[in-house]
Design a protein around this motif. Structure first.
Motif, mmCIF file in Angstrom:
data_model
loop_
_atom_site.group_PDB
_atom_site.id
_atom_site.type_symbol
_atom_site.label_atom_id
_atom_site.label_comp_id
_atom_site.label_asym_id
_atom_site.label_seq_id
_atom_site.Cartn_x
_atom_site.Cartn_y
_atom_site.Cartn_z
ATOM 1 N N GLN A 85 20.130 31.756 30.008
ATOM 2 C CA GLN A 85 20.543 31.405 31.361
ATOM 3 C C GLN A 85 19.468 31.768 32.385
ATOM 4 O OE1 GLN A 85 23.922 29.881 32.370
ATOM 5 N NE2 GLN A 85 23.158 29.219 30.382
ATOM 6 N N SER A 122 22.512 29.646 36.215
ATOM 7 C CA SER A 122 23.806 29.445 35.573
ATOM 8 C C SER A 122 23.938 27.955 35.305
ATOM 9 C CB SER A 122 24.941 29.949 36.474
ATOM 10 O OG SER A 122 26.193 29.742 35.852
ATOM 11 N N SER A 155 29.396 25.181 32.067
ATOM 12 C CA SER A 155 30.365 26.111 31.484
ATOM 13 C C SER A 155 30.999 25.593 30.199
ATOM 14 C CB SER A 155 31.477 26.398 32.489
ATOM 15 O OG SER A 155 32.268 25.234 32.688
ATOM 16 N N TYR A 165 36.732 19.288 33.600
ATOM 17 C CA TYR A 165 37.027 19.203 35.030
ATOM 18 C C TYR A 165 37.344 17.750 35.384
ATOM 19 C CZ TYR A 165 32.264 17.400 35.656
ATOM 20 O OH TYR A 165 31.130 16.643 35.585
ATOM 21 N N SER A 172 26.965 30.678 44.371
ATOM 22 C CA SER A 172 27.428 31.491 43.254
ATOM 23 C C SER A 172 26.558 31.219 42.030
ATOM 24 C CB SER A 172 28.891 31.156 42.939
ATOM 25 O OG SER A 172 29.299 31.788 41.749
ATOM 26 N N PRO A 206 26.606 33.226 38.739
ATOM 27 C CA PRO A 206 27.017 34.339 37.880
ATOM 28 C C PRO A 206 26.078 34.482 36.688
ATOM 29 C CG PRO A 206 28.494 32.472 37.596
ATOM 30 C CD PRO A 206 27.537 32.106 38.700
ATOM 31 N N TYR A 209 26.575 34.110 33.669
ATOM 32 C CA TYR A 209 27.072 33.346 32.524
ATOM 33 C C TYR A 209 27.154 31.869 32.921
ATOM 34 C CZ TYR A 209 31.243 33.933 35.366
ATOM 35 O OH TYR A 209 32.111 33.953 36.423
ATOM 36 N N PRO A 210 27.311 30.948 31.966
ATOM 37 C CA PRO A 210 27.424 29.524 32.298
ATOM 38 C C PRO A 210 28.688 29.254 33.119
ATOM 39 C CG PRO A 210 26.911 29.819 29.970
ATOM 40 C CD PRO A 210 27.249 31.173 30.523
ATOM 41 N N ALA A 211 28.519 28.639 34.301
ATOM 42 C CA ALA A 211 29.668 28.430 35.189
ATOM 43 C C ALA A 211 29.618 27.119 35.969
ATOM 44 C CB ALA A 211 29.769 29.594 36.177
ATOM 45 N N SER A 212 28.562 26.322 35.795
ATOM 46 C CA SER A 212 28.416 25.110 36.609
ATOM 47 C C SER A 212 29.122 23.923 35.962
ATOM 48 C CB SER A 212 26.942 24.787 36.825
ATOM 49 O OG SER A 212 26.396 24.121 35.701
ATOM 50 N N HIS A 213 29.110 22.805 36.682
ATOM 51 C CA HIS A 213 29.640 21.550 36.143
ATOM 52 C C HIS A 213 28.622 20.863 35.231
ATOM 53 C CE1 HIS A 213 32.322 21.978 39.706
ATOM 54 N NE2 HIS A 213 33.208 21.574 38.809
ATOM 55 N N ARG A 241 22.122 25.880 38.267
ATOM 56 C CA ARG A 241 22.209 26.613 39.531
ATOM 57 C C ARG A 241 21.166 27.723 39.575
ATOM 58 N NH1 ARG A 241 28.474 28.547 39.938
ATOM 59 N NH2 ARG A 241 29.503 26.517 39.793
#
Length: 161
Positions: A52, A69, A72, A76, A127, A129, A131-135, A139
């Motif tokens: 990451q 990041s 995720s 969605y 944001s 983070p 850890y993996p959190a994007s669409h 990021r």
């Protein structure tokens, strides 16, 4: 400073807490120094999905490591359809950039995005983070994005692995 410490911890395989504690200081004395996977004559970005992080490569060497990041993997719903938040892998080229700060989009605003595949971009975000959190986009911390934007040009390569 927090994101710089987290990026270092990610590359070193340490706990990602953003604190320069005993383990982080010990690793600073003898750090693992990553080498680029691809050596090009121009600048490029390499995105390590496992760690990451984003590496900025110039003249065959890692010049900068940036906390990131990526996708995720979650489902969605957007624009009337379901999609999976996956960051595409492979070799791409920067084909479009938005220079005027924040660009609004259906999944949220992005700061100075560099598009590399369809609607996927390397962009600043509020944001990031550890850890993996994007669409699916990559990021980076808002303060890091102007440097990325200024160093990478149209047509330059981005490797996502």
């Amino acid at each position: 400073t927090y994101h710089a410490v987290v990026a270092f911890q990610k590359v070193q395989g340490l706990t990602r807490d953003g604190v320069a504690g005993q383990a982080t200081w010990a690793r600073l004395a003898r750090p693992f120094v990553p080498a680029p996977r691809y050596r090009l004559a121009t600048g490029s970005l390499e995105v390590d999905l496992t760690r990451q992080v984003v590496y900025y490569i110039r003249n065959g060497a890692v010049q900068r490591i940036v906390d990131s990041s990526t996708g995720s993997g979650a489902w969605y719903y957007s624009r009337g359809r379901w999609a999976r938040a996956i960051t595409p892998t492979g070799r791409f080229r920067i084909y479009w950039r938005y220079s005027s700060g924040w660009q609004p989009g259906p999944l949220g605003s992005m700061y100075r995005p560099n598009y590399f595949y369809g609607g996927y971009a390397v962009h600043g975000y509020e944001s990031v983070p550890d850890y993996p959190a994007s669409h699916g986009c990559i990021r980076t911390f808002i303060a890091d994005q102007p440097e990325i934007y200024n160093r990478i040009n149209f047509g330059e390569s981005i490797f996502v692995f």
